[in-house]
Design an enzyme around this catalytic site. Structure first.
Site, mmCIF file in Angstrom:
data_model
loop_
_atom_site.group_PDB
_atom_site.id
_atom_site.type_symbol
_atom_site.label_atom_id
_atom_site.label_comp_id
_atom_site.label_asym_id
_atom_site.label_seq_id
_atom_site.Cartn_x
_atom_site.Cartn_y
_atom_site.Cartn_z
ATOM 1 N N THR A 44 -10.804 -0.042 1.995
ATOM 2 C CA THR A 44 -9.478 0.555 1.835
ATOM 3 C C THR A 44 -9.342 1.140 0.436
ATOM 4 N N GLY A 185 8.180 -1.633 -2.286
ATOM 5 C CA GLY A 185 7.086 -2.361 -2.930
ATOM 6 C C GLY A 185 6.167 -1.383 -3.645
ATOM 7 N N ILE A 187 3.302 0.279 -2.772
ATOM 8 C CA ILE A 187 2.898 1.535 -2.125
ATOM 9 C C ILE A 187 4.071 2.509 -2.093
ATOM 10 N N GLU A 206 15.037 -0.473 1.131
ATOM 11 C CA GLU A 206 14.418 -1.784 0.877
ATOM 12 C C GLU A 206 15.278 -2.877 1.506
ATOM 13 N N ILE A 274 5.785 -1.566 4.347
ATOM 14 C CA ILE A 274 6.459 -2.878 4.289
ATOM 15 C C ILE A 274 5.456 -4.021 4.125
ATOM 16 N N GLY A 275 4.262 -3.681 3.701
ATOM 17 C CA GLY A 275 3.266 -4.722 3.457
ATOM 18 C C GLY A 275 2.008 -4.515 4.290
ATOM 19 N N ARG A 276 1.025 -5.353 4.046
ATOM 20 C CA ARG A 276 -0.235 -5.296 4.796
ATOM 21 C C ARG A 276 -0.540 -6.674 5.363
ATOM 22 N N ALA A 323 -7.483 -5.197 -5.334
ATOM 23 C CA ALA A 323 -8.911 -4.912 -5.347
ATOM 24 C C ALA A 323 -9.661 -5.780 -6.363
ATOM 25 N N HIS A 447 -2.494 0.394 -35.527
ATOM 26 C CA HIS A 447 -1.271 1.186 -35.661
ATOM 27 C C HIS A 447 -1.641 2.669 -35.697
HETATM 28 P P1 FAD Z 1 -10.852 -3.621 2.304
HETATM 29 O O1 FAD Z 1 -10.907 -2.767 1.106
HETATM 30 O O2 FAD Z 1 -9.749 -3.405 3.272
HETATM 31 O O3 FAD Z 1 -12.263 -3.453 3.017
HETATM 32 C C1 FAD Z 1 -12.559 -4.052 4.236
HETATM 33 C C2 FAD Z 1 -13.590 -3.199 4.946
HETATM 34 O O4 FAD Z 1 -14.054 -3.937 6.063
HETATM 35 C C3 FAD Z 1 -13.036 -1.903 5.497
HETATM 36 O O5 FAD Z 1 -13.798 -0.800 5.038
HETATM 37 C C4 FAD Z 1 -13.143 -2.042 7.006
HETATM 38 O O6 FAD Z 1 -13.476 -0.827 7.666
HETATM 39 C C5 FAD Z 1 -14.287 -3.035 7.124
HETATM 40 N N1 FAD Z 1 -14.248 -3.812 8.372
HETATM 41 C C6 FAD Z 1 -13.202 -4.459 8.923
HETATM 42 N N2 FAD Z 1 -13.570 -5.104 10.057
HETATM 43 C C7 FAD Z 1 -14.919 -4.853 10.207
HETATM 44 C C8 FAD Z 1 -15.873 -5.226 11.174
HETATM 45 N N3 FAD Z 1 -15.570 -6.012 12.200
HETATM 46 N N4 FAD Z 1 -17.150 -4.769 11.007
HETATM 47 C C9 FAD Z 1 -17.489 -3.983 9.965
HETATM 48 N N5 FAD Z 1 -16.599 -3.595 9.018
HETATM 49 C C10 FAD Z 1 -15.340 -4.034 9.136
HETATM 50 N N6 FAD Z 1 -5.277 -2.668 -5.149
HETATM 51 C C11 FAD Z 1 -5.403 -2.652 -6.493
HETATM 52 O O7 FAD Z 1 -5.886 -3.631 -7.065
HETATM 53 N N7 FAD Z 1 -5.037 -1.560 -7.230
HETATM 54 C C12 FAD Z 1 -4.508 -0.468 -6.661
HETATM 55 O O8 FAD Z 1 -4.199 0.492 -7.345
HETATM 56 C C13 FAD Z 1 -4.340 -0.451 -5.259
HETATM 57 N N8 FAD Z 1 -3.829 0.629 -4.655
HETATM 58 C C14 FAD Z 1 -3.694 0.627 -3.290
HETATM 59 C C15 FAD Z 1 -3.124 1.747 -2.694
HETATM 60 C C16 FAD Z 1 -2.969 1.782 -1.324
HETATM 61 C C17 FAD Z 1 -2.363 3.003 -0.694
HETATM 62 C C18 FAD Z 1 -3.415 0.680 -0.531
HETATM 63 C C19 FAD Z 1 -3.276 0.726 0.959
HETATM 64 C C20 FAD Z 1 -3.969 -0.427 -1.121
HETATM 65 C C21 FAD Z 1 -4.107 -0.473 -2.517
HETATM 66 N N9 FAD Z 1 -4.638 -1.580 -3.166
HETATM 67 C C22 FAD Z 1 -4.754 -1.590 -4.523
HETATM 68 C C23 FAD Z 1 -5.094 -2.771 -2.422
HETATM 69 C C24 FAD Z 1 -6.625 -2.750 -2.259
HETATM 70 O O9 FAD Z 1 -6.999 -1.570 -1.600
HETATM 71 C C25 FAD Z 1 -7.075 -3.965 -1.467
HETATM 72 O O10 FAD Z 1 -6.596 -5.147 -2.076
HETATM 73 C C26 FAD Z 1 -8.593 -4.036 -1.417
HETATM 74 O O11 FAD Z 1 -9.133 -2.883 -0.826
HETATM 75 C C27 FAD Z 1 -9.046 -5.266 -0.623
HETATM 76 O O12 FAD Z 1 -10.425 -5.291 -0.567
HETATM 77 P P2 FAD Z 1 -11.193 -5.993 0.641
HETATM 78 O O13 FAD Z 1 -12.631 -5.839 0.356
HETATM 79 O O14 FAD Z 1 -10.659 -7.341 0.854
HETATM 80 O O15 FAD Z 1 -10.787 -5.160 1.934
HETATM 81 P P1 NAI Z 2 4.584 -4.820 -0.750
HETATM 82 O O1 NAI Z 2 4.524 -6.195 -0.269
HETATM 83 O O2 NAI Z 2 4.241 -4.501 -2.151
HETATM 84 O O3 NAI Z 2 6.061 -4.249 -0.537
HETATM 85 C C1 NAI Z 2 6.675 -4.225 0.702
HETATM 86 C C2 NAI Z 2 8.168 -4.085 0.482
HETATM 87 O O4 NAI Z 2 8.758 -3.825 1.727
HETATM 88 C C3 NAI Z 2 8.802 -5.339 -0.083
HETATM 89 O O5 NAI Z 2 9.636 -4.981 -1.143
HETATM 90 C C4 NAI Z 2 9.571 -5.905 1.111
HETATM 91 O O6 NAI Z 2 10.726 -6.611 0.727
HETATM 92 C C5 NAI Z 2 9.921 -4.640 1.852
HETATM 93 N N1 NAI Z 2 10.165 -4.801 3.284
HETATM 94 C C6 NAI Z 2 9.546 -5.642 4.157
HETATM 95 N N2 NAI Z 2 10.035 -5.448 5.397
HETATM 96 C C7 NAI Z 2 10.952 -4.461 5.319
HETATM 97 C C8 NAI Z 2 11.772 -3.805 6.265
HETATM 98 N N3 NAI Z 2 11.748 -4.120 7.564
HETATM 99 N N4 NAI Z 2 12.599 -2.824 5.832
HETATM 100 C C9 NAI Z 2 12.638 -2.482 4.507
HETATM 101 N N5 NAI Z 2 11.875 -3.075 3.566
HETATM 102 C C10 NAI Z 2 11.031 -4.039 3.968
HETATM 103 O O7 NAI Z 2 3.707 -3.981 0.285
HETATM 104 P P2 NAI Z 2 3.158 -2.498 0.231
HETATM 105 O O8 NAI Z 2 3.913 -1.688 -0.758
HETATM 106 O O9 NAI Z 2 3.092 -2.056 1.638
HETATM 107 O O10 NAI Z 2 1.696 -2.700 -0.312
HETATM 108 C C11 NAI Z 2 0.782 -3.549 0.412
HETATM 109 C C12 NAI Z 2 -0.180 -4.211 -0.528
HETATM 110 O O11 NAI Z 2 -1.073 -3.274 -1.095
HETATM 111 C C13 NAI Z 2 0.549 -4.873 -1.687
HETATM 112 O O12 NAI Z 2 0.645 -6.244 -1.396
HETATM 113 C C14 NAI Z 2 -0.311 -4.651 -2.870
HETATM 114 O O13 NAI Z 2 -0.963 -5.851 -3.182
HETATM 115 C C15 NAI Z 2 -1.343 -3.614 -2.432
HETATM 116 N N6 NAI Z 2 -1.197 -2.426 -3.281
HETATM 117 C C16 NAI Z 2 -1.438 -2.548 -4.612
HETATM 118 C C17 NAI Z 2 -1.269 -1.475 -5.447
HETATM 119 C C18 NAI Z 2 -1.498 -1.654 -6.894
HETATM 120 O O14 NAI Z 2 -2.088 -2.656 -7.276
HETATM 121 N N7 NAI Z 2 -1.087 -0.721 -7.738
HETATM 122 C C19 NAI Z 2 -0.870 -0.165 -4.962
HETATM 123 C C20 NAI Z 2 -0.591 -0.164 -3.545
HETATM 124 C C21 NAI Z 2 -0.786 -1.259 -2.756
#
Ligand code: FAD
Ligand code: NAI
Length: 468
Positions: A44, A185, A187, A206, A274-276, A323, A447
């Protein structure tokens, strides 16, 4: 005939590919399996998360600076225009470059990459349904690193066009006139910021009474004020109850969270954020008897699942869905497999929101310390009093340092400000060493830098902030 491995990793995101690198370094015979359609590694994070979102945040921020700030800085430009196609392309180029980088790292560390969907057949056997047919691997250890997926919102079906998840919001072909973001949140605020900068009206709906609900309350409040000043509209304590799409756009119905009169919002696009939730579908957990909790996270104790030889790391287990946490899980898990002392301290995992200004946090919030009955002292320093921030006309935000009232040990640091994501690293290091606020206060900081604000806030814990 099957092949025999030391470690088979299912999923090539930050948790999986970093586990693979460490396993390769430690001389373990390792395979990593990835089912992503694009066949790209990196999960991801690299494909549809951290990297593409930061590429758009960076480019859209430069666009807004050119549009709004260049003139005041004495930089004259003419005919500034958005080329969205190119902006999306440079994002895709960043993804391409980094996913290729992971492929290189797999080769370098002698990790076998197998494309296809992995399924656990038994505690020591994985089946892969791949483009070149099925294959089975025998292995001493399985690491589940399958990550997370978008939490759906009943009644608001993601169609990938008008109603999108974060993946769709990384690829709008045109800037929507009005984007409604459901979820205030990380995202929602990051991607909402991107499209606002590029010209969209953005409304954040929210459910709770504050944005970034897991962050320190003062941070949430001040950050919301800053975003409001930038033009983002907020509907807090509100829930979306339904969505209808038509050629003209999306018709959303919204209600107060505690019930009340329904309101209607007509918009062009909706981002559901709304979360993952953990992604474990089709993985065959039941074949081996791997247990999950009520929310679907794989239950672990130091990355060990309920089944001997099966491990789990990253977003599919509990802990922050980040990540860098996933990466640390991967390294620690493999070190445990190799008989070393792998450990991750979740108390010092920093969180960063990559907006403008950024928000960064590590450790306890004031609310948590109060709930836990911990006696603490707080030191605070505004960027409005920091020379570098003032010089650069970037004075929004503050640094807050929370320390134990008796021992002075740093318990939490919270920053709203430009480059907060870089500044937080100092606090993380100090906390990892069990350091005190006085350690930061008596450390020389260059500084003029924004890091001086961290020092001044730390001085504030003992009441001797000098520059405000
Ligand atoms: P993932 O990165 O989800 O990787 C899992 C992989 O497993 C996927 O490629 C999937 O295809 C594969 N997979 C699943 N099931 C199978 C299967 N059965 N067989 C083979 N492959 C499979 N985190 C940060 O720290 N900083 C950020 O700035 C940040 N920005 C984000 C922005 C967005 C829009 C999103 C959605 C997330 C963001 N995150 C960020 C969160 C971060 O992406 C995740 O926390 C991180 O990718 C988790 O890593 P992971 O290896 O656990 O899982
Ligand atoms: P999030 O958990 O950060 O935020 C979700 C928000 O949606 C919360 O404020 C929650 O109260 C609200 N919510 C839940 N249900 C709702 C509803 N029915 N109606 C309205 N609001 C509702 O989740 P988000 O933003 O989807 O991100 C998912 C994950 O991805 C985060 O947990 C974060 O760890 C990761 N991520 C990290 C980033 C970073 O590190 N910069 C960037 C993007 C994602």
């Amino acid at each position: 005939m099957t092949d025999q491995y030391d470690v088979v990793i299912i999923g090539a995101g930050p948790s999986g590919y970093n586990a693979a690198i460490r396993a390769g370094q430690l001389g373990l015979k390792t395979a990593i399996i990835e089912k992503r359609e694009s066949k790209k590694l990196g999960g991801t994070c690299l494909n549809v998360g951290c990297i593409p979102s930061k590429a758009l945040l960076h480019a859209s921020q430069l666009y807004e600076i050119a549009e709004k700030d260049f003139e005041g800085l004495g930089i004259a430009t003419g005919g500034l225009k958005l080329n969205l196609k190119q902006m999306l392309k440079q994002k895709d180029d960043a993804v391409e470059g980094l996913t290729k980088g992971v492929e290189f790292l797999m080769k370098k560390n002698k990790v076998e990459v197998i494309l296809g969907a992995g399924e656990i057949v038994a505690a020591n056997r994985v089946r892969i349904a791949g483009p070149d047919g099925d294959r089975e691997l025998d292995t001493k250890n399985i690491i589940i690193a399958t990550g997370s997926e978008v939490t759906p919102l009943p009644g608001v079906e993601i169609d990938g066009k008008q109603i999108v998840s974060s993946t769709g919001a990384l690829d709008f072909a045109n800037v929507p006139d009005h984007l409604v973001v459901i979820g205030g949140g990380v995202i929602g605020l990051e991607l909402g910021s991107v499209w606002r900068r590029l010209g969209a009206k953005v409304t954040v709906v929210e459910f709770l009474d504050r944005i970034l609900p897991t962050m320190d309350g003062e941070v949430s409040k001040q950050f919301q004020r800053i975003l409001k000043k930038q033009g983002v509209d907020f509907k807090l304590s509100s829930k979306v109850t339904g969505a209808k799409t038509s050629e003209r756009g999306v018709h959303l119905t919204v209600e107060p969270a505690n019930g009340g009169d329904e309101q209607v919002i007509d918009c062009n696009a909706v981002l559901v954020a709304i979360g993952r939730r953990p992604h474990t579908e089709g993985l065959g957990l039941e074949n081996a008897g791997v247990k999950t909790d009520k929310r679907g996270f794989i239950e672990t104790d130091h990355f060990k699942t309920s089944v001997e030889g099966v491990w789990a790391i990253g977003d599919c287990i509990t802990g922050p869905m980040l990540a860098h946490k996933a990466e640390d899980d991967g390294v620690a898990c493999v070190e445990l497999i190799a008989g070393k002392a792998g450990h991750v301290n979740y108390d010092t995992v920093p969180s960063v929101v990559y907006t403008y200004p950024e928000v960064a946090s590590v450790g306890k919030t004031e609310e948590q310390l109060k709930d836990e009955g911990v006696e603490y002292k707080a030191g605070k320093f505004p960027f409005a009093a920091n020379s570098r921030a003032k010089t650069n006309h970037e004075t929004d935000g503050f640094v807050k340092v929370l320390a134990d009232a008796e021992t002075d040990r740093v318990l939490g640091v919270h920053i709203v400000g430009v480059e907060a994501g870089e500044l937080i690293a100092e606090a993380v290091s100090v906390m990892e060493f069990g350091g005190a606020s006085e350690d930061i206060a008596r450390t020389c900081h260059a500084h003029p830098t924004r890091s001086e604000a961290v020092r001044q806030a730390a001085m504030g814990v003992e009441g001797w902030t000098m520059q405000a």
